[in-house]
Design an enzyme around this catalytic site. Structure first.
Site, PDB file in Angstrom:
ATOM      1  N   ASP A   1       0.868  -1.178   0.000  1.00 28.27           N
ATOM      2  CA  ASP A   1       0.000   0.000   0.000  1.00 28.27           C
ATOM      3  C   ASP A   1       0.907   1.231   0.000  1.00 28.27           C
ATOM      4  O   ASP A   1       2.132   1.114  -0.201  1.00 28.27           O
ATOM      5  CB  ASP A   1      -1.003  -0.042   1.171  1.00 28.27           C
ATOM      6  CG  ASP A   1      -0.340   0.157   2.538  1.00 28.27           C
ATOM      7  OD1 ASP A   1       0.901   0.246   2.612  1.00 28.27           O
ATOM      8  OD2 ASP A   1      -1.088   0.226   3.529  1.00 28.27           O
TER       9      ASP A   1
ATOM     10  N   CYS B   1       3.295  -3.080   4.049  1.00 31.26           N
ATOM     11  CA  CYS B   1       2.388  -1.999   4.418  1.00 31.26           C
ATOM     12  C   CYS B   1       3.045  -1.267   5.577  1.00 31.26           C
ATOM     13  O   CYS B   1       4.261  -1.388   5.758  1.00 31.26           O
ATOM     14  CB  CYS B   1       0.979  -2.504   4.714  1.00 31.26           C
ATOM     15  SG  CYS B   1       0.774  -3.506   6.201  1.00 31.26           S
ATOM     16  N   GLY B   2       2.302  -0.500   6.345  1.00 28.21           N
ATOM     17  CA  GLY B   2       2.920   0.252   7.428  1.00 28.21           C
ATOM     18  C   GLY B   2       3.487  -0.656   8.499  1.00 28.21           C
ATOM     19  O   GLY B   2       4.643  -0.536   8.900  1.00 28.21           O
ATOM     20  N   THR B   3       2.673  -1.596   8.942  1.00 27.78           N
ATOM     21  CA  THR B   3       3.100  -2.540   9.987  1.00 27.78           C
ATOM     22  C   THR B   3       3.479  -3.907   9.429  1.00 27.78           C
ATOM     23  O   THR B   3       4.104  -4.699  10.139  1.00 27.78           O
ATOM     24  CB  THR B   3       1.943  -2.784  10.979  1.00 27.78           C
ATOM     25  OG1 THR B   3       0.828  -3.292  10.231  1.00 27.78           O
ATOM     26  CG2 THR B   3       1.545  -1.507  11.695  1.00 27.78           C
TER      27      THR B   3
ATOM     28  N   GLY C   1      -1.612  -5.692   8.442  1.00 26.00           N
ATOM     29  CA  GLY C   1      -2.865  -5.657   7.669  1.00 26.00           C
ATOM     30  C   GLY C   1      -2.732  -6.410   6.357  1.00 26.00           C
ATOM     31  O   GLY C   1      -3.596  -7.218   5.986  1.00 26.00           O
TER      32      GLY C   1
ATOM     33  N   HIS D   1      10.024 -24.154   8.329  1.00 24.26           N
ATOM     34  CA  HIS D   1       9.030 -24.909   9.091  1.00 24.26           C
ATOM     35  C   HIS D   1       7.588 -24.700   8.634  1.00 24.26           C
ATOM     36  O   HIS D   1       6.773 -25.605   8.804  1.00 24.26           O
ATOM     37  CB  HIS D   1       9.120 -24.545  10.580  1.00 24.26           C
ATOM     38  CG  HIS D   1      10.339 -25.125  11.250  1.00 24.26           C
ATOM     39  ND1 HIS D   1      10.535 -25.074  12.613  1.00 24.26           N
ATOM     40  CD2 HIS D   1      11.423 -25.775  10.731  1.00 24.26           C
ATOM     41  CE1 HIS D   1      11.681 -25.669  12.919  1.00 24.26           C
ATOM     42  NE2 HIS D   1      12.252 -26.085  11.790  1.00 24.26           N
TER      43      HIS D   1
ATOM     44  N   HIS E   1       7.203 -31.185   9.505  1.00 23.55           N
ATOM     45  CA  HIS E   1       6.584 -29.878   9.258  1.00 23.55           C
ATOM     46  C   HIS E   1       5.530 -29.957   8.155  1.00 23.55           C
ATOM     47  O   HIS E   1       4.605 -29.151   8.130  1.00 23.55           O
ATOM     48  CB  HIS E   1       7.652 -28.837   8.925  1.00 23.55           C
ATOM     49  CG  HIS E   1       8.666 -28.724  10.015  1.00 23.55           C
ATOM     50  ND1 HIS E   1       8.354 -28.242  11.258  1.00 23.55           N
ATOM     51  CD2 HIS E   1       9.970 -29.093  10.053  1.00 23.55           C
ATOM     52  CE1 HIS E   1       9.435 -28.297  12.030  1.00 23.55           C
ATOM     53  NE2 HIS E   1      10.426 -28.817  11.324  1.00 23.55           N
TER      54      HIS E   1
HETATM   55  C1  RB5 Z   1      -1.951   2.644   6.523  1.00 20.23           C
HETATM   56  O1  RB5 Z   1      -1.972   3.856   7.215  1.00 20.23           O
HETATM   57  C2  RB5 Z   1      -1.707   1.506   7.491  1.00 20.23           C
HETATM   58  O2  RB5 Z   1      -2.800   1.330   8.311  1.00 20.23           O
HETATM   59  C3  RB5 Z   1      -1.386   0.227   6.742  1.00 20.23           C
HETATM   60  O3  RB5 Z   1      -0.293   0.449   5.932  1.00 20.23           O
HETATM   61  C4  RB5 Z   1      -1.036  -0.973   7.576  1.00 20.23           C
HETATM   62  O4  RB5 Z   1      -0.080  -0.646   8.531  1.00 20.23           O
HETATM   63  C5  RB5 Z   1      -2.142  -1.744   8.123  1.00 20.23           C
HETATM   64  O5  RB5 Z   1      -1.945  -2.799   8.758  1.00 20.23           O
END
Ligand code: RB5
Length: 149
Positions: A7, A64-66, A69, A97, A132
């Protein structure tokens, strides 16, 4: 063939990974996004994962950011085992695994240097099989609606 997607939050990291793969001579398909403009990660996860389930790509890397998601969305695609990793050991052992076929990372969590190291170990490590395989088969059974145990 490797497939990439992100994203907007993961976009800068995806671009760094593309540079890295190009330097390594690793072929990839880029499923977007193509700019830092805000987009929703689920469609990009799905588009990339369908390249794997269709056989066009063997493994995927999603940002993505984290990393969370996009990994949740990826894991909703039948046949996908996506692992959100921010350390070397997990990126290696999820291949050994879990036979993970998608590596997810958070651009707001780790830097490009570490991310490229995780990509390298993820792409160069083979599934160990053996005991596994049975466990991965159980994950697939859950996906198919079977009740385990
Ligand atoms: C976008 O702001 C952020 O929410 C997305 O990239 C992600 O981190 C979601 O899990």
């Amino acid at each position: 063939m490797i497939v990439l997607a992100s994203d907007h939050a993961g976009y800068p990291l995806k671009e760094e990974i593309k540079k890295h793969l190009t330097e390594q001579g690793v072929a990839f398909i880029d499923c977007g996004t193509d700019s830092p403009a805000s987009v929703d990660y689920a469609a990009f996860a799905q588009k990339a994962c369908l390249k794997i389930t269709s056989g066009e790509a063997a493994l995927g890397v999603l940002c993505c950011g984290t990393g969370v998601g996009i990994s949740m969305a990826a894991n909703k695609v039948k046949g996908i085992r996506a692992a959100c990793c921010s350390d070397y050991f997990s990126a290696k052992y999820t291949r050994l695994h879990n036979d993970a076929n998608v590596l997810c990372m958070g651009a707001r969590v780790i830097g490009a240097g570490l991310a490229c190291e995780l990509v390298d170990v993820f792409l160069s490590t083979d599934f160990e099989g053996g005991r596994h395989q049975r466990r991965v088969d159980q994950i697939t059974a859950i996906e198919n609606g079977e009740i385990l145990g």
